[in-house]
Design a protein around this motif. Structure first.
Motif, PDB file in Angstrom:
ATOM      1  N   GLU A 188       0.828  -1.208   0.000  1.00 28.56           N
ATOM      2  CA  GLU A 188       0.000   0.000   0.000  1.00 28.56           C
ATOM      3  C   GLU A 188       0.865   1.262   0.000  1.00 28.56           C
ATOM      4  O   GLU A 188       0.432   2.315  -0.465  1.00 28.56           O
ATOM      5  CB  GLU A 188      -0.920  -0.003   1.215  1.00 28.56           C
ATOM      6  CG  GLU A 188      -1.985  -1.101   1.167  1.00 28.56           C
ATOM      7  CD  GLU A 188      -2.815  -1.145   2.440  1.00 28.56           C
ATOM      8  OE1 GLU A 188      -2.605  -0.265   3.297  1.00 28.56           O
ATOM      9  OE2 GLU A 188      -3.650  -2.054   2.578  1.00 28.56           O
ATOM     10  N   ILE A 189       2.068   1.139   0.511  1.00 26.27           N
ATOM     11  CA  ILE A 189       2.996   2.279   0.548  1.00 26.27           C
ATOM     12  C   ILE A 189       3.802   2.360  -0.743  1.00 26.27           C
ATOM     13  O   ILE A 189       3.925   3.422  -1.354  1.00 26.27           O
ATOM     14  CB  ILE A 189       3.941   2.141   1.764  1.00 26.27           C
ATOM     15  CG1 ILE A 189       3.133   2.147   3.062  1.00 26.27           C
ATOM     16  CG2 ILE A 189       4.991   3.250   1.774  1.00 26.27           C
ATOM     17  CD1 ILE A 189       3.922   1.704   4.268  1.00 26.27           C
ATOM     18  N   ASP A 190       4.357   1.225  -1.161  1.00 23.87           N
ATOM     19  CA  ASP A 190       5.184   1.188  -2.375  1.00 23.87           C
ATOM     20  C   ASP A 190       5.286  -0.254  -2.857  1.00 23.87           C
ATOM     21  O   ASP A 190       6.215  -0.976  -2.492  1.00 23.87           O
ATOM     22  CB  ASP A 190       6.577   1.758  -2.089  1.00 23.87           C
ATOM     23  CG  ASP A 190       7.444   1.865  -3.340  1.00 23.87           C
ATOM     24  OD1 ASP A 190       6.976   1.449  -4.414  1.00 23.87           O
ATOM     25  OD2 ASP A 190       8.581   2.357  -3.242  1.00 23.87           O
ATOM     26  N   GLY A 191       4.338  -0.650  -3.702  1.00 23.98           N
ATOM     27  CA  GLY A 191       4.318  -2.018  -4.201  1.00 23.98           C
ATOM     28  C   GLY A 191       5.434  -2.334  -5.167  1.00 23.98           C
ATOM     29  O   GLY A 191       5.700  -3.508  -5.453  1.00 23.98           O
ATOM     30  N   ASP A 192       6.112  -1.298  -5.675  1.00 28.16           N
ATOM     31  CA  ASP A 192       7.205  -1.514  -6.622  1.00 28.16           C
ATOM     32  C   ASP A 192       8.565  -1.612  -5.947  1.00 28.16           C
ATOM     33  O   ASP A 192       9.573  -1.844  -6.624  1.00 28.16           O
ATOM     34  CB  ASP A 192       7.247  -0.371  -7.644  1.00 28.16           C
ATOM     35  CG  ASP A 192       6.015  -0.351  -8.537  1.00 28.16           C
ATOM     36  OD1 ASP A 192       5.492  -1.445  -8.842  1.00 28.16           O
ATOM     37  OD2 ASP A 192       5.576   0.748  -8.922  1.00 28.16           O
ATOM     38  N   ARG A 193       8.602  -1.419  -4.632  1.00 23.40           N
ATOM     39  CA  ARG A 193       9.894  -1.450  -3.930  1.00 23.40           C
ATOM     40  C   ARG A 193      10.491  -2.855  -3.989  1.00 23.40           C
ATOM     41  O   ARG A 193       9.831  -3.845  -3.693  1.00 23.40           O
ATOM     42  CB  ARG A 193       9.693  -1.051  -2.462  1.00 23.40           C
ATOM     43  CG  ARG A 193      10.979  -1.036  -1.615  1.00 23.40           C
ATOM     44  CD  ARG A 193      11.898   0.093  -2.039  1.00 23.40           C
ATOM     45  NE  ARG A 193      11.222   1.361  -1.901  1.00 23.40           N
ATOM     46  CZ  ARG A 193      11.230   2.086  -0.784  1.00 23.40           C
ATOM     47  NH1 ARG A 193      11.872   1.658   0.280  1.00 23.40           N
ATOM     48  NH2 ARG A 193      10.598   3.249  -0.747  1.00 23.40           N
ATOM     49  N   ARG A 238      12.756 -12.907  -4.124  1.00 20.60           N
ATOM     50  CA  ARG A 238      13.216 -11.564  -4.507  1.00 20.60           C
ATOM     51  C   ARG A 238      12.284 -10.959  -5.541  1.00 20.60           C
ATOM     52  O   ARG A 238      11.704 -11.681  -6.360  1.00 20.60           O
ATOM     53  CB  ARG A 238      14.629 -11.617  -5.085  1.00 20.60           C
ATOM     54  CG  ARG A 238      15.694 -12.208  -4.186  1.00 20.60           C
ATOM     55  CD  ARG A 238      17.039 -12.202  -4.900  1.00 20.60           C
ATOM     56  NE  ARG A 238      18.100 -12.824  -4.116  1.00 20.60           N
ATOM     57  CZ  ARG A 238      18.368 -14.119  -4.120  1.00 20.60           C
ATOM     58  NH1 ARG A 238      17.632 -14.939  -4.868  1.00 20.60           N
ATOM     59  NH2 ARG A 238      19.360 -14.595  -3.387  1.00 20.60           N
ATOM     60  N   GLY A 239      12.165  -9.622  -5.542  1.00 19.84           N
ATOM     61  CA  GLY A 239      11.386  -8.941  -6.553  1.00 19.84           C
ATOM     62  C   GLY A 239      10.630  -7.764  -5.967  1.00 19.84           C
ATOM     63  O   GLY A 239      10.802  -7.415  -4.783  1.00 19.84           O
ATOM     64  N   PRO A 240       9.775  -7.116  -6.763  1.00 25.49           N
ATOM     65  CA  PRO A 240       8.939  -6.029  -6.236  1.00 25.49           C
ATOM     66  C   PRO A 240       8.041  -6.542  -5.116  1.00 25.49           C
ATOM     67  O   PRO A 240       7.612  -7.699  -5.124  1.00 25.49           O
ATOM     68  CB  PRO A 240       8.127  -5.587  -7.457  1.00 25.49           C
ATOM     69  CG  PRO A 240       8.900  -6.066  -8.641  1.00 25.49           C
ATOM     70  CD  PRO A 240       9.578  -7.333  -8.206  1.00 25.49           C
ATOM     71  N   ALA A 241       7.743  -5.674  -4.168  1.00 23.40           N
ATOM     72  CA  ALA A 241       6.949  -6.076  -3.001  1.00 23.40           C
ATOM     73  C   ALA A 241       5.631  -6.723  -3.405  1.00 23.40           C
ATOM     74  O   ALA A 241       5.206  -7.718  -2.808  1.00 23.40           O
ATOM     75  CB  ALA A 241       6.700  -4.875  -2.103  1.00 23.40           C
ATOM     76  N   GLN A 242       4.977  -6.189  -4.422  1.00 23.93           N
ATOM     77  CA  GLN A 242       3.672  -6.711  -4.839  1.00 23.93           C
ATOM     78  C   GLN A 242       3.774  -8.158  -5.301  1.00 23.93           C
ATOM     79  O   GLN A 242       2.983  -9.012  -4.895  1.00 23.93           O
ATOM     80  CB  GLN A 242       3.085  -5.847  -5.962  1.00 23.93           C
ATOM     81  CG  GLN A 242       1.669  -6.218  -6.374  1.00 23.93           C
ATOM     82  CD  GLN A 242       0.640  -5.931  -5.294  1.00 23.93           C
ATOM     83  OE1 GLN A 242       0.720  -4.893  -4.638  1.00 23.93           O
ATOM     84  NE2 GLN A 242      -0.304  -6.834  -5.095  1.00 23.93           N
TER      85      GLN A 242
END
Length: 311
Positions: free
Chosen positions: A203-208, A225-229
């Motif tokens: 919800e804050i940064d799904g691409d982190r 590993r990968g984007p948070a989403q």
């Protein structure tokens, strides 16, 4: 983390090496001994020397230390193992201080990894030093450094943030703070709550970019590993099994626009004071607190005007 005594055997063609454990008398003081976070052979020869030679042994869990010493053939020789953990620290600390003051060597081990890193021992180390005793580090395994090693994130600047809060609201605010840091952030999390924490992060940064490290150094070691989403979606609803470390890539300061600031203030209206809401939103949005407070006052005046118009 539990100790796994099923270490790998020698590779084909490799020679089995033997190593001796020294029994030289230790200088008086407190020895903070790092122990394996999984594989029992991840212990240093110096740690075995200290466990072999210390006058007094202390441990967060005495059974875990007994098991580790048994695996490596370190005899107790009548020495006692004193329990020292969060629930008895105030009662147990005087005995350790007395031993050091009396010229004895005391080896302390937490359940796994390096003592004092998210484990008991801070006050013990401080009090021994303040009383004039020596405090020795016996470095070795650490879940923090193991996770940084395999995560593939920048390590020139990193922060160990410890365990995330368990309550959703507090956890969300805590994550907002960590996500703004221009540093790699290492977080310990319960395997049952890791899915909820990742949802909040999305919800804050799904691409982190993140890495979820599970069961490091053990048989079922796994790194997602990968984007948070995408990582969040790969975690089962019931969470994961085993010990979890989450590593989050650096974010840096992101300044929110006025609409985002007003929306954040409106969400907090009624459940916290104007000043507290402004301080929290300013920290999360990367905006000066006085500017956000002025916006909050203006919004409050607009609400008051609307209420008067309805009377």
């Amino acid at each position: 983390m539990d100790i796994d005594d099923d270490g790998p055997g020698p590779a084909e063609g490799a020679r089995v090496l033997t190593a001796s454990v020294l029994a030289a008398r230790l200088d008086p003081g407190l020895y903070l001994v790092a122990t394996p976070i999984g594989t029992a052979r991840d212990i240093t020869l110096r740690a075995l020397d200290v466990l072999n030679a210390a006058d007094l042994l202390a441990a967060e869990d005495t059974r875990t230390l007994r098991h580790l010493m048994s695996i490596h053939g370190i005899p107790l020789r009548g020495r006692r193992i004193l329990a020292y953990h969060d629930h008895n620290a105030d009662r147990a600390r005087p005995a350790i201080l007395q031993a050091v003051e009396g010229g004895q060597s005391v080896a302390y081990c937490s359940d796994a990894g390096t003592p004092l890193v998210a484990d008991p021992g801070f006050r013990l180390s401080r009090d021994v030093a303040q009383a004039g005793g020596r405090v020795h580090a016996v470095p070795g395994a650490s879940a923090l450094l193991a996770a940084l090693t395999v995560a593939g994130m920048p390590t020139d600047r990193f922060l160990f943030a410890g365990f995330a809060p368990s309550q959703k609201g507090a956890r969300r605010r805590w994550l907002e703070t960590q996500a703004r840091l221009d540093a790699t952030v290492v977080i310990f999390e319960s395997p049952r709550r890791v899915k909820d924490m990742l949802r909040d992060l999305c919800e804050i940064d799904g691409d982190r970019d993140i890495a979820v490290c599970r069961e490091l150094t053990k048989k079922f070691e796994e790194v997602l590993r990968g984007p948070a989403q995408s990582v969040m979606e790969s975690v089962p609803e019931e969470g994961l099994r085993g010990e979890i470390v989450v590593v989050m890539a650096p974010g840096g300061a992101v300044v929110a626009d006025d609409d985002a600031v007003r929306a954040a203030l409106a969400e907090r209206a009624g459940r916290m004071s104007l000043r507290d809401a402004a301080a929290e939103v300013a920290a999360a949005a990367g905006r000066p607190r006085k500017d956000v407070y002025r916006m909050a006052l203006a919004m409050q005046e607009e609400r008051d005007d609307d209420d008067h118009a309805l009377d």
